[in-house]
Write an enzyme that holds these catalytic residues in place. Structure first.
Site, short mmCIF file in Angstrom:
data_model
loop_
_atom_site.label_atom_id
_atom_site.label_comp_id
_atom_site.label_asym_id
_atom_site.label_seq_id
_atom_site.Cartn_x
_atom_site.Cartn_y
_atom_site.Cartn_z
N HIS A 84 41.80 32.50 30.32
CA HIS A 84 40.61 32.97 31.24
C HIS A 84 40.22 34.15 31.39
CE1 HIS A 84 43.83 33.70 34.15
NE2 HIS A 84 42.84 34.26 35.18
N ASP A 222 47.38 27.99 29.81
CA ASP A 222 46.13 29.96 29.30
C ASP A 222 46.80 31.13 28.94
OD1 ASP A 222 43.77 31.38 30.73
OD2 ASP A 222 44.46 31.02 33.12
N SER A 668 46.83 38.68 35.66
CA SER A 668 46.52 37.54 34.92
C SER A 668 46.37 38.00 33.78
CB SER A 668 45.24 36.77 35.16
OG SER A 668 44.96 36.12 36.13
N1 ASP Z 1 44.04 34.45 38.36
C1 ASP Z 1 44.38 35.58 38.89
C2 ASP Z 1 43.70 36.89 37.90
O1 ASP Z 1 42.95 36.71 37.15
C3 ASP Z 1 45.65 36.11 39.17
C4 ASP Z 1 46.23 35.97 40.83
O2 ASP Z 1 45.21 36.09 41.75
O3 ASP Z 1 47.15 35.76 40.95
O4 ASP Z 1 44.06 38.23 37.69
#
Ligand code: ASP
Length: 733
Positions: A84, A222, A668
């Site tokens: 992502h 991911d 992330s």
């Molecule tokens: N998914 C989040 C990010 O893109 C990580 C999180 O918020 O735990 O940094």
């Protein structure tokens, strides 16, 4: 230097350590954390993590793009981050013919790696506490503006000194911690030639889509891989085919021994924003006003986009990145509210505030502290309407695609209006047309109109009338109050939402000179006069005037008051609890979080295991649903149990695991590090209940979600057949 608040006392001296919760500053690990980390199983020293005189783990960690973390995994500049995080880059290389989102991308060799203009990674070279120097330039008798000026100017001096000392090789930014009670300068180096090496298909990298996002149990692979390129001297350089893979000071060895419940874990990365120390009134506004409003607006956008994406492959590719980013925050806010309400955060904060009030009355600094909370509450009550107008303006107008297009094209047209050299005008026009093609590659005017209509309907029904932009009169009088009709007319009449019309307008735009007209005839039709009549320009200018004249002055001044109260309240909380260890809220600077691999029981009788396996991926397989359509090749590998050396000792491929490390957005892509400093996973998410940890970390419910490194290697090696990448890595078995 970012805008900050002040204070004249140097506070660090009373920081002491406490368990699991926290995002710690690497510079102070030795002083505050390392003993506890070692008690938890960590086998290295603080200087193995952060050292300025020798290579340390920090040299293998970097900011990736604008808001993620990545880590080096080979001595040839190979880096690992989340799918992502690389998503918009993967998407930008994708077309209907080469759909790397659906099919994945593997470069095959260095020659096939794809450049990504605009993508950068940034290393921290060192950090230095400059609090004494900054705190010395102001005192609390100064006005806010004066203090800000003083702080800004001393920070600029510090930053310039460092840049000069290093002959411009590094950048320097002074960052504020503990709401302006501590200042640390971050000295960094940015690399600009970053190439895409590989990414699994979305059916692995984004497996489960929005349904599974922020949710445990999770089965998402991911990850994506990039490579840093440098010039022949191993220094940062703009993209050039001559550039060579970067030779790092440090990269992570990869341990494929697997993880057990209770194993030590450390997350080393860039958490973006947390608010652990704010009072109950602010949290109340977040839970009961701000989050519900934003959730509603995003839901409306998603309804339009999801429907359009489901019906058309081209739209699915075009809107994939946009949809993901809208949905990500939308779902996070829902989870945050759920978590905060469940633990009854307001009651907990109010209880603390009662204690605080009692303490404030008695303490020596009582005269300064005893009115903090009552003043805060007054400010919070006053700011609500301005804040609402502000975030509606941002969500409904500023975040829209036409706003972005207009903003960029207007600047270019304005430049043409002022240009006298005909040749330059011609080249500016060509550049502007090219920019439009690029900008509108992932844009559909029909979808955009539908979204904008929804947003305007919400704006005019939810926001206080005092914050209506002037074009509301047109809606009333020219369109009989019909907002839909107004927006439709806007999209019909304005040149900005329509690619062909806009390109035609630009090609025929000129500076108004009669000579130009004589020479160019057909290509000299529109001037600034026509531009100023465009209905989108009028909407834009009305909104801008509203923002500048009616929202910003009061909102800015109330926000300044809040900043100063936050600052004082932080200082007071630290004084009140001299034995508690405080960690600063996240501010997108490098932090260490540590904890262990841990299962958990959620709100209503659920007990969650700490890992998931490929069995779960296969169980979720559904060829009818894009997000759950497991690739055939993965099913074949599963059926043949062709797992190579990547299976756990239970014979299965482990996909993800959870732990109680305190992380946030920005973490992330962060490396998950074991007790020996080796890479065992990639951090990518939190479970839904856990998103409250940006406001309150609760060790019972807060879990970060990590990708098992063995799943990454299994996909690279067995699924993608890119074993040459594994050969670059240092594998510890
Ligand atoms: N998914 C989040 C990010 O893109 C990580 C999180 O918020 O735990 O940094």
């Amino acid at each position: 230097m970012k805008k900050l608040v002040f204070l004249s006392v140097y506070l660090l001296s009373f920081i002491v350590v406490f368990a699991d919760e926290g995002m710690w500053i690497p510079l102070f690990l030795d002083k505050y954390n390392i003993e506890e980390m070692q008690e938890k199983g960590f086998k290295l020293t603080a200087s193995d993590i952060y050292d300025v005189n020798q290579a340390s783990l920090k040299d293998a960690v970097m900011v990736f793009g604008g808001g993620c973390t990545a880590e080096l995994i080979s001595d040839k500049g190979l880096i690992l981050t989340n799918h992502h995080c690389g998503f918009s880059n993967i998407q930008s290389h994708s077309t209907v013919e080469h759909d790397y989102l659906t099919d994945g991308f593997w470069a095959g060799s260095m020659d096939g790696e794809l450049p990504n203009p605009g993508l950068t990674v940034t290393f921290l070279i060192y950090m230095e506490d400059v609090s004494k120097r900054v705190l010395a330039v102001f005192d609390e008798t100064m006005s806010m503006d004066d203090r800000d000026l003083k702080i800004d100017s001393v920070c600029t001096v510090i930053e310039n000194e460092i840049v000069k000392k290093n002959d411009g090789k590094y950048d320097a930014v002074v960052e504020s911690f503990f709401y302006g009670n501590q200042f640390i300068v971050m000295v960094t180096q940015e690399f600009k030639d970053i190439r895409l090496v590989g990414a699994p298909p979305s059916s692995i990298g984004k497996f489960g889509g929005d349904t599974d996002n922020w949710v445990w149990p999770r089965h998402t692979g991911d990850f994506s891989m990039f490579r840093i390129y440098a010039d022949k001297n191993n220094n940062p350089a703009e993209y050039s085919p001559e550039n060579k893979p970067y030779k790092p000071k440090k990269f992570f060895p990869i341990n494929i021994g697997g993880v057990q419940e209770g194993d030590f874990t450390m997350i080393f990365g860039y958490p973006g924003h947390t608010q652990e120390y704010i009072p109950s009134f602010t949290v109340d506004n977040i839970i009961n006003l701000e989050n519900p409003d934003r959730i509603k607006l995003r839901q409306a956008k998603l309804d339009v986009i999801n429907k359009a994406m489901a019906g058309d492959k081209k739209t699915r590719i075009q809107y994939a990145a946009k949809q993901s980013s809208i949905a990500n925050a939308w779902k996070k806010w829902i989870g945050q509210n759920m978590g905060l309400k469940t633990i009854d955060i307001l009651k907990e904060k109010q209880k603390f505030e009662k204690k605080f009030q009692k303490w404030a009355k008695k303490t020596n600094n009582g005269s300064m502290y005893k009115n903090i909370l009552s003043t805060y509450q007054e400010v919070e009550t006053k700011i609500v309407n301005y804040q609402k107008a502000y975030y509606y303006f941002i969500e409904c107008a500023y975040y829209s695609d036409v706003w972005r297009i207009y903003n960029s094209v207007y600047k270019r047209l304005d430049k043409i209006s002022k240009e006298e050299d005909f040749e330059k005008i011609d080249s500016l026009k060509i550049e502007a047309v090219e920019a439009v093609d690029k900008m509108l590659k992932d844009y559909d005017p029909v979808i955009d109109e539908e979204i904008f209509t929804q947003m305007m309907l919400f704006y005019f029904s939810d926001v206080d009338e005092n914050f209506f932009p002037a074009f509301y009169n047109d809606i009333q009088y020219k369109f009989n109050g019909d907002i839909k009709e107004y927006v439709h007319n806007l999209y019909e009449e304005s040149v900005f939402p329509n690619q062909e019309k806009l390109k035609d307008f630009i090609s025929k735009y000129y500076n108004g000179s009669s000579k130009y007209k004589e020479e160019y005839g057909e290509n000299a039709i529109y001037t600034k006069v026509d531009l100023l009549k465009d209905p989108y320009l009028i909407l834009f200018e009305n909104f801008r005037a509203l923002y500048i004249d009616k929202i910003l002055p009061e909102f800015g001044s109330l926000s300044d008051q809040k900043d100063s109260l936050d600052h004082l309240y932080m200082k007071a909380q630290m004084e009140m609890q001299p034995n508690k260890i405080f960690y600063p809220d996240a501010n997108f600077t490098l932090r260490v979080a540590y904890g262990s691999v841990k299962s958990f029981s959620s709100f209503d009788g659920f007990v969650y295991n700490y890992f998931t396996t490929l069995d779960g991926v296969i169980a979720k397989d559904n060829p009818e649903i894009y997000d759950y359509n497991v690739p055939e090749k993965l099913k074949e590998l599963y059926n043949a149990k062709d797992y190579g050396k990547y299976a756990d000792k239970d014979g299965k491929i482990h996909v993800c695991f959870i732990g109680d490390n305190h992380t946030s957005g920005g973490n992330s892509g962060s490396p998950v590090i074991n007790a020996n400093g080796e890479l065992i996973g990639v951090n990518f998410d939190r479970c839904w209940e856990s998103t409250m940890s940006d406001i309150k970390f609760d060790p019972n419910y807060c879990r970060n979600i990590m990708l098992d490194i063995r799943y990454v290697l299994f996909i690279v090696d067995k699924y993608a057949g890119a074993g040459y990448l594994i050969d670059e890595m240092q594998i510890v078995e």
